[in-house]
Scaffold this active site. Structure first.
Site, PDB file in Angstrom:
ATOM      1  N   CYS A 121      29.225  39.038  38.516  1.00 40.84           N
ATOM      2  CA  CYS A 121      30.472  38.569  39.119  1.00 40.84           C
ATOM      3  C   CYS A 121      31.649  39.087  38.312  1.00 40.84           C
ATOM      4  O   CYS A 121      31.683  38.976  37.098  1.00 40.84           O
ATOM      5  CB  CYS A 121      30.493  37.039  39.147  1.00 40.84           C
ATOM      6  SG  CYS A 121      32.032  36.348  39.776  1.00 40.84           S
ATOM      7  N   GLU A 124      37.106  38.784  43.856  1.00 42.37           N
ATOM      8  CA  GLU A 124      35.898  38.889  44.658  1.00 42.37           C
ATOM      9  C   GLU A 124      35.642  37.604  45.440  1.00 42.37           C
ATOM     10  O   GLU A 124      35.889  36.505  44.952  1.00 42.37           O
ATOM     11  CB  GLU A 124      34.702  39.202  43.753  1.00 42.37           C
ATOM     12  CG  GLU A 124      34.846  40.550  43.064  1.00 42.37           C
ATOM     13  CD  GLU A 124      33.840  40.767  41.952  1.00 42.37           C
ATOM     14  OE1 GLU A 124      32.941  39.914  41.790  1.00 42.37           O
ATOM     15  OE2 GLU A 124      33.952  41.778  41.246  1.00 42.37           O
TER      16      GLU A 124
END
EC number: 2.1.1.192
Length: 384
Positions: A344, A93
């Site tokens: 996350c 990411e």
């Protein structure tokens, strides 16, 4: 098998050496680097001031390739998050965070993470592999030119991304040999031209590599602290068993001798009933008494099966007040992009879970959740 050299893997010295192997002079490497990192070019035939003979050599021997986007999500608050395919069912990411005076990119350094912090979604995936230099700098390359297409350049023709934080998936100091060349490119005036104060590396506390970084490329440093004593940190950050707090604080003091900033940033994830008591804050004051620092308190972002809860806002404020009353600059991180992601690493974890199911025959083919075409120069398709 792909035998093409990915030029995103090469910092200035390596690119100069590569051009030398092609029989070219060093100034050609500088031209090539500008085309790639300042203009976002991904096609050699677009590099008009390179000799035709060099363009022809490069076309058959090299490429400019960043990880392909699986998803590209834009939040109502301007946060933009990409999920990038790094092969074999792994994804990482990258997040762009807009603020009034700057644009910050959060970059990943590994697919998965071996540190396995108790509160981290990425750690629950396990460790797959280190990212290459090209996969790391490729996140900045992709994001800078994608954001230019979205926002245009700044009033002084400035770059959109003014700050980079190595705070994404993975422990950067456990991928040292790929991370440092990527950061050199971030700092290179012929590439991204960021100052060392505007590049921050976040570590869970790999003490020997902190010492090495202080001498090789001392950028701003953030330390994932998350606990006020060894017994608690052993549980929350298992690496603490190898490098306990006394060693970590000593390493922080040594790093400050070389650091571009005169303080260390300590990151502290606020976990309800675990590490968020006033007594923990007071214990922190003793721990960091001789380490110039600031604290960034991070409200925990829940993920499935974590078994943990976010501290409530009143408790976070009480905790922060203890630190501030002692003269320590303390910030509470704003939650950003809640409408486009969860913790996350969670989106990447979903891709990995789907891949595992596919390998067991429950899915036939892994397809992108939202196919996105990343671009280099305006109107130019970026290669997958």
């Amino acid at each position: 098998m792909n035998d093409l050299v990915n030029l995103l893997d090469l910092d200035a010295d390596a690119l100069t050496a590569y051009c030398g192997e092609l029989g070219e002079k060093p100034f050609r490497a500088r031209q090539l680097q500008r085309w790639i990192h300042q203009f976002g070019a991904s096609r050699f035939d677009a590099m008009s001031d390179l000799a035709k003979s060099l363009r022809e050599k490069l076309a058959t021997r090299a490429e400019i390739r960043s990880p392909a986007a699986i998803t590209d999500n834009l939040s109502a608050d301007g946060t933009r998050k990409w999920l990038l395919d790094v092969g074999n069912g792994n994804a990482v990411e990258t997040v762009y965070i807009p603020e009034e005076t700057r644009g910050t990119l959060c970059v990943s350094s590994q697919a998965g993470c071996a540190v396995n912090c108790r509160f981290c979604s990425t750690g629950k995936q396990g460790f797959s592999r280190n990212l290459t230099t090209g996969e790391i700098i490729g996140q900045l390359w992709m994001a800078e030119f994608a954001m230019r297409e979205q926002l245009g350049r700044g009033p002084k023709d400035d770059r959109v991304i003014s700050n980079v934080v190595m705070m994404g998936m993975g422990e950067p100091l456990l991928n040292y040999d790929a991370v440092v060349p990527a950061m050199r490119l971030m700092l290179d005036d012929n590439a991204y031209g960021l100052s060392r104060r505007r590049v921050t590396l976040s570590t869970s506390g790999v003490v020997p590599m902190m010492d090495r970084l202080s001498k090789d490329l001392p950028v701003a440093l953030a330390v994932s602290l998350h606990a006020s004593n060894d017994a608690l940190r052993d549980v929350l950050v298992p690496l603490n068993k190898k490098y306990p707090l006394a060693e970590l604080m000593a390493a922080c003091r040594r790093y400050l001798e070389f650091a571009p900033r005169d303080f260390i940033t300590f990151e502290y994830c606020m976990l309800d009933g675990v590490n968020d008591g006033v007594e923990h804050a007071r214990e922190l004051l003793k721990l960091v008494a001789d380490v110039p620092c600031k604290f960034n308190l991070i409200p925990f972002n829940p993920f499935p099966e974590s078994g943990l809860k976010r501290s409530n806002n009143d408790q976070i404020r009480r905790f922060a007040q203890v630190l501030m009353d002692a003269g320590i600059v303390t910030t509470i991180r704003k939650t950003r992009g809640d409408d486009i992601d969860a913790a996350c690493g969670q989106l990447a974890g979903e891709v990995k879970d789907r891949t595992r199911l596919a390998e067991r025959g429950k899915f036939g083919k892994i397809t992108p959740l939202v196919p996105v075409a990343a671009t280099g120069q305006a109107g130019e398709a970026r290669p997958a």
